[in-house]
Write an enzyme that holds these catalytic residues in place. Structure first.
Site, PDB file in Angstrom:
ATOM      1  N   HIS A 207      75.995 100.049 -52.228  1.00  0.00           N
ATOM      2  CA  HIS A 207      75.243 101.565 -52.946  1.00  0.00           C
ATOM      3  C   HIS A 207      74.766 102.426 -53.404  1.00  0.00           C
ATOM      4  CE1 HIS A 207      79.177 102.288 -55.002  1.00  0.00           C
ATOM      5  NE2 HIS A 207      78.641 103.336 -55.364  1.00  0.00           N
TER       6      HIS A 207
HETATM    7  C1  UD1 Z   1      79.313 109.318 -55.643  1.00  0.00           C
HETATM    8  C2  UD1 Z   1      79.168 108.594 -56.670  1.00  0.00           C
HETATM    9  C3  UD1 Z   1      79.224 107.221 -57.049  1.00  0.00           C
HETATM   10  C4  UD1 Z   1      80.337 107.172 -57.291  1.00  0.00           C
HETATM   11  C5  UD1 Z   1      80.036 106.936 -55.298  1.00  0.00           C
HETATM   12  C6  UD1 Z   1      81.363 106.033 -54.729  1.00  0.00           C
HETATM   13  C7  UD1 Z   1      77.734 110.220 -58.175  1.00  0.00           C
HETATM   14  C8  UD1 Z   1      75.920 111.117 -58.535  1.00  0.00           C
HETATM   15  N1  UD1 Z   1      78.027 109.022 -57.125  1.00  0.00           N
HETATM   16  O1  UD1 Z   1      78.024 108.167 -54.957  1.00  0.00           O
HETATM   17  O2  UD1 Z   1      79.298 106.942 -58.879  1.00  0.00           O
HETATM   18  O3  UD1 Z   1      80.524 105.460 -56.807  1.00  0.00           O
HETATM   19  O4  UD1 Z   1      80.509 108.320 -55.001  1.00  0.00           O
HETATM   20  O5  UD1 Z   1      81.355 105.888 -53.093  1.00  0.00           O
HETATM   21  O6  UD1 Z   1      78.759 111.377 -57.892  1.00  0.00           O
HETATM   22  N2  UD1 Z   1      77.476 110.154 -47.843  1.00  0.00           N
HETATM   23  C9  UD1 Z   1      78.622 110.571 -46.375  1.00  0.00           C
HETATM   24  N3  UD1 Z   1      79.957 110.775 -46.023  1.00  0.00           N
HETATM   25  C10 UD1 Z   1      81.007 111.178 -47.005  1.00  0.00           C
HETATM   26  C11 UD1 Z   1      80.319 110.877 -48.124  1.00  0.00           C
HETATM   27  C12 UD1 Z   1      78.749 110.749 -48.874  1.00  0.00           C
HETATM   28  O7  UD1 Z   1      78.141 110.255 -44.812  1.00  0.00           O
HETATM   29  O8  UD1 Z   1      81.988 111.196 -47.110  1.00  0.00           O
HETATM   30  C13 UD1 Z   1      76.442 110.854 -47.370  1.00  0.00           C
HETATM   31  C14 UD1 Z   1      75.343 111.320 -48.637  1.00  0.00           C
HETATM   32  O9  UD1 Z   1      75.089 111.737 -47.182  1.00  0.00           O
HETATM   33  C15 UD1 Z   1      74.349 111.223 -48.635  1.00  0.00           C
HETATM   34  C16 UD1 Z   1      75.059 109.691 -48.964  1.00  0.00           C
HETATM   35  O10 UD1 Z   1      76.460 109.273 -48.455  1.00  0.00           O
HETATM   36  O11 UD1 Z   1      73.282 110.941 -48.064  1.00  0.00           O
HETATM   37  C17 UD1 Z   1      75.666 109.886 -50.265  1.00  0.00           C
HETATM   38  O12 UD1 Z   1      76.872 110.992 -50.977  1.00  0.00           O
HETATM   39  P1  UD1 Z   1      77.347 111.230 -52.464  1.00  0.00           P
HETATM   40  O13 UD1 Z   1      78.515 111.242 -53.161  1.00  0.00           O
HETATM   41  O14 UD1 Z   1      75.729 112.119 -53.288  1.00  0.00           O
HETATM   42  O15 UD1 Z   1      77.020 109.894 -53.273  1.00  0.00           O
HETATM   43  P2  UD1 Z   1      77.511 108.245 -53.047  1.00  0.00           P
HETATM   44  O16 UD1 Z   1      76.435 107.728 -53.176  1.00  0.00           O
HETATM   45  O17 UD1 Z   1      78.838 108.313 -52.607  1.00  0.00           O
END
Ligand code: UD1
Length: 370
Positions: A207
């Site tokens: 991820h």
């Molecule tokens: C975040 C953390 C990372 C952690 C990870 C665990 C930051 C910078 N990164 O990364 O350190 O290891 O969580 O999972 O805070 N999305 C969904 N549904 C959700 C949450 C996110 O679809 O419930 C999608 C968002 O639209 C986005 C992507 O996932 O496109 C990334 O989500 P985001 O929370 O920005 O960062 P993670 O990659 O999950």
């Protein structure tokens, strides 16, 4: 003493579970604020249900966005909450955008900040998490370090006086759930279709933006997994699914069987059922270590150097540059035989955290929440 925990992303919910349990047996007040950074049921709700965490007292519902938007929205939404609650400690976890926003909001209100999992470093400034953890450590009042290595990093940055070795709360929860799984207290995990848990398989997650966001790189990594001679159960994070779809990359190819992320107990059961792990997750590297499964990490470095030093984890930044045989031999290598020791503590870290915060609070003369 009144403590506010600020959480928002999946790994923080795992760390919150033992902390909430440790507070439950005390006279202290523990308030949970969920920023809503992770909002999918698979990444959030199942952790509250499955780990017995009390419902959040406050939900900010910030959702996704660019780093600036996500961090800024949490920051703005927290101000009135912290103003109203006036806690004795604001406890922030790990290295996500919710962590830095929580720490910044609190420090600007002159509220004492404690950082759980302080002192971790990848020294990779491309990672958003690296900025989040460095900045949080430098603005927090007490740095709760999980390992001796983390203590050394904090000392190197002039933060020794604020650092305390608390142990790693993930050990507390991982070992507890491992024992529950072994005792048959949890249902069998929903593994991807086509994975037979009675046969050898590898468990995989992916991820990190560095691995998912460049289509060429993602294509190459998926092809490497697909070419392995063992079935691969890929538990796909929403970021991975979204990026693969955006770039027209088929995840389910060759040996790869795609499934949804698992609840925590399901993940622990899946690791135990697997013969090894391939990942870019920080938490999973350590869980595999604690559960004695060899791990191959698709990153150039790791914060959890103890997993590498003991031979349980091998870093392979670019699997597609290895020959097919070398790559397969790496992920299916036998487990090391030497005793890895207990570099992450003895499973009592959450109790240490509560004690450390209470002692420091008392030393400051307590307060209206004492
Ligand atoms: C975040 C953390 C990372 C952690 C990870 C665990 C930051 C910078 N990164 O990364 O350190 O290891 O969580 O999972 O805070 N999305 C969904 N549904 C959700 C949450 C996110 O679809 O419930 C999608 C968002 O639209 C986005 C992507 O996932 O496109 C990334 O989500 P985001 O929370 O920005 O960062 P993670 O990659 O999950």
């Amino acid at each position: 003493m009144k403590v506010i925990s600020i959480v928002g992303a999946r790994p923080q919910l795992v760390k919150l579970a033992p902390i909430a349990a440790a507070f439950a047996g005390t006279e202290h007040e523990h308030v949970i604020v969920h920023t809503g950074q992770h909002y999918d049921a698979d990444l959030s709700d199942v952790f509250f249900d499955g780990l017995g965490i009390p419902d959040p007292d406050v939900h900010l519902g910030v959702g996704s966005g660019s780093h600036g938007v996500q961090t800024g929205t949490v920051l703005a939404a927290l101000d009135p909450v912290l103003e109203r609650e006036r806690p004795d400690w604001v406890l922030v976890y790990g290295d996500t955008n919710s962590t830095i926003a929580g720490a910044l909001s609190a420090v600007k209100m002159h509220l004492p900040v404690a950082h759980l999992e302080a002192g971790l470093r990848s020294f990779n400034r491309r990672m958003p998490e690296e900025h989040n953890r460095v900045l949080t450590d430098h603005c927090a009042d007490v740095l709760l370090a999980p390992t001796e290595e983390a203590m050394r990093h904090l000392a190197d940055e002039g933060l020794k006086d604020r650092a305390v070795l608390a142990g790693d709360v993930m050990v507390d929860i991982c070992l507890r759930i491992r024992d529950d799984v072994r005792a048959g207290k949890h249902q069998a995990p929903a593994l991807p279709e086509g994975i037979d848990p009675a046969q050898p398989f590898l468990l995989a997650t992916l991820h990190r933006p560095d691995n998912t966001d460049d289509p060429e790189r993602l294509t190459a990594i998926v092809a490497s997994l697909a070419a392995l001679p063992v079935p691969v159960a890929l538990l796909a994070h929403p970021r991975l699914v979204a990026r693969a779809k955006e770039h027209g990359i088929e995840l389910a190819q060759g040996s790869v069987h795609v499934g949804r992320p698992l609840p925590y107990a399901g993940l622990i059961a899946a690791v135990l059922a697997s013969t090894g792990v391939v990942t870019d997750s920080g938490g999973l590297q350590k869980e595999a270590f604690l559960l004695e499964r060899v791990t191959t990490t698709i990153r150039p470095e790791t914060e959890w150097v103890e997993t590498v030093d003991t031979g349980w984890n091998v870093l392979v930044p670019d699997p597609h540059t290895l020959s097919a045989d070398d790559w397969a031999a790496t992920v299916t290598r036998p487990a090391p035989t030497a005793d890895p020791g207990t570099p992450y503590g003895d499973g009592q870290a959450a109790r240490n955290v509560v004690r450390i915060l209470a002692d420091l609070h008392q030393q400051k003369g307590g307060s209206r929440h004492a």
